[in-house]
Design an enzyme around this catalytic site. Structure first.
Site, PDB file in Angstrom:
ATOM      1  N   ARG A 126      -1.782  -6.059  13.825  1.00  0.00           N
ATOM      2  CA  ARG A 126      -1.339  -4.931  13.805  1.00  0.00           C
ATOM      3  C   ARG A 126      -2.110  -3.513  14.803  1.00  0.00           C
ATOM      4  NH1 ARG A 126       1.233  -1.903   9.351  1.00  0.00           N
ATOM      5  NH2 ARG A 126       0.301  -0.505   8.684  1.00  0.00           N
ATOM      6  N   HIS A 184       3.942   3.550   7.560  1.00  0.00           N
ATOM      7  CA  HIS A 184       2.322   5.069   7.237  1.00  0.00           C
ATOM      8  C   HIS A 184       3.489   6.115   7.103  1.00  0.00           C
ATOM      9  CE1 HIS A 184      -0.065   3.589  10.937  1.00  0.00           C
ATOM     10  NE2 HIS A 184      -0.216   2.959  10.270  1.00  0.00           N
ATOM     11  N   HIS A 217      -5.216  -8.216  11.454  1.00  0.00           N
ATOM     12  CA  HIS A 217      -5.040  -6.643  10.950  1.00  0.00           C
ATOM     13  C   HIS A 217      -5.216  -6.050  12.773  1.00  0.00           C
ATOM     14  CE1 HIS A 217      -4.370  -3.375   8.671  1.00  0.00           C
ATOM     15  NE2 HIS A 217      -5.689  -2.661   9.665  1.00  0.00           N
ATOM     16  N   LYS A 248       0.804  -1.161  -0.587  1.00  0.00           N
ATOM     17  CA  LYS A 248      -0.201  -0.248  -0.103  1.00  0.00           C
ATOM     18  C   LYS A 248       1.282   1.029  -0.179  1.00  0.00           C
ATOM     19  CE  LYS A 248      -4.522  -1.606   2.744  1.00  0.00           C
ATOM     20  NZ  LYS A 248      -5.493  -1.289   3.159  1.00  0.00           N
TER      21      LYS A 248
END
Length: 189
Positions: free
Chosen positions: A145, A168, A142, A78
């Site tokens: 995470r 990020h 997730h 991503k």
């Protein structure tokens, strides 16, 4: 009739979607009861310690792992920031134990029962099965995470470091961890 969803002023306001360190320990203990305890424990530990998405975990290769320097290359998806991260203590021992069970020359770090690359669905199954055995209810990869992000924030890790660690690109994705971290409210009274 269409149902219109309204958003709250603060989008981060939702149910608790992370596990505490004690719950992570319960999850790891439950993974010991699986058919592949070494793999499943190492897999869960890595999801938590590195804040990996299930796809990132499945794509991790043995070549990304350097046991001599206790480092792993975390390749983010991503458009995230890929980084080299340390492997410490318990995680390093779990990985070494798991690798001793391997009798193949496949390139992936985690492999399936049929000697192939582990799939996202297999990772989801392993985590949810372990959570059920641990009595934790519905747990997803997730959530591990998110558990990583909240753990780091609650230990006083600067938000910029949490941002880079989780890969990020945009700090707004990291703000949910640092903004709601309990540590910021300590010593107010």
């Amino acid at each position: 009739m269409l149902k219109v969803e309204t958003k709250t002023v603060d989008d981060h306001e939702r149910y608790r979607d992370f596990l505490t360190h004690i719950e992570i320990d319960k999850l790891l203990k439950a993974a010991k009861k699986s058919r592949y305890p070494e793999r499943d424990q190492a897999l869960i530990m890595m999801l938590f310690r590195h804040g990996l998405r299930e796809t990132e975990l499945c794509r991790t290769r043995l070549s990304h792992l350097d046991l001599k320097t206790a480092r792993i290359w975390v390749e983010r998806i991503k458009g995230g920031l890929s980084t080299e991260q340390p492997i410490e203590g318990r995680e390093l021992r779990l990985l070494r134990r798991y690798l001793l069970t391997r009798k193949d020359s496949l390139p992936w770090l985690f492999i399936s029962e049929r000697q192939g690359q582990l799939t996202r669905h297999a990772v989801i199954y392993i985590v949810s099965r372990s959570a059920k055995l641990a009595g934790l209810g519905h747990v997803t990869p997730h959530m591990l995470r998110h558990s990583c992000g909240f753990y780091l924030a609650n230990n006083g890790t600067p938000s910029r470091v949490v941002q880079d660690y989780l890969g990020h690109r945009d700090p707004k994705h990291t703000a949910r961890y640092t903004r709601t971290a309990a540590i910021q409210f300590e010593n107010l009274w």
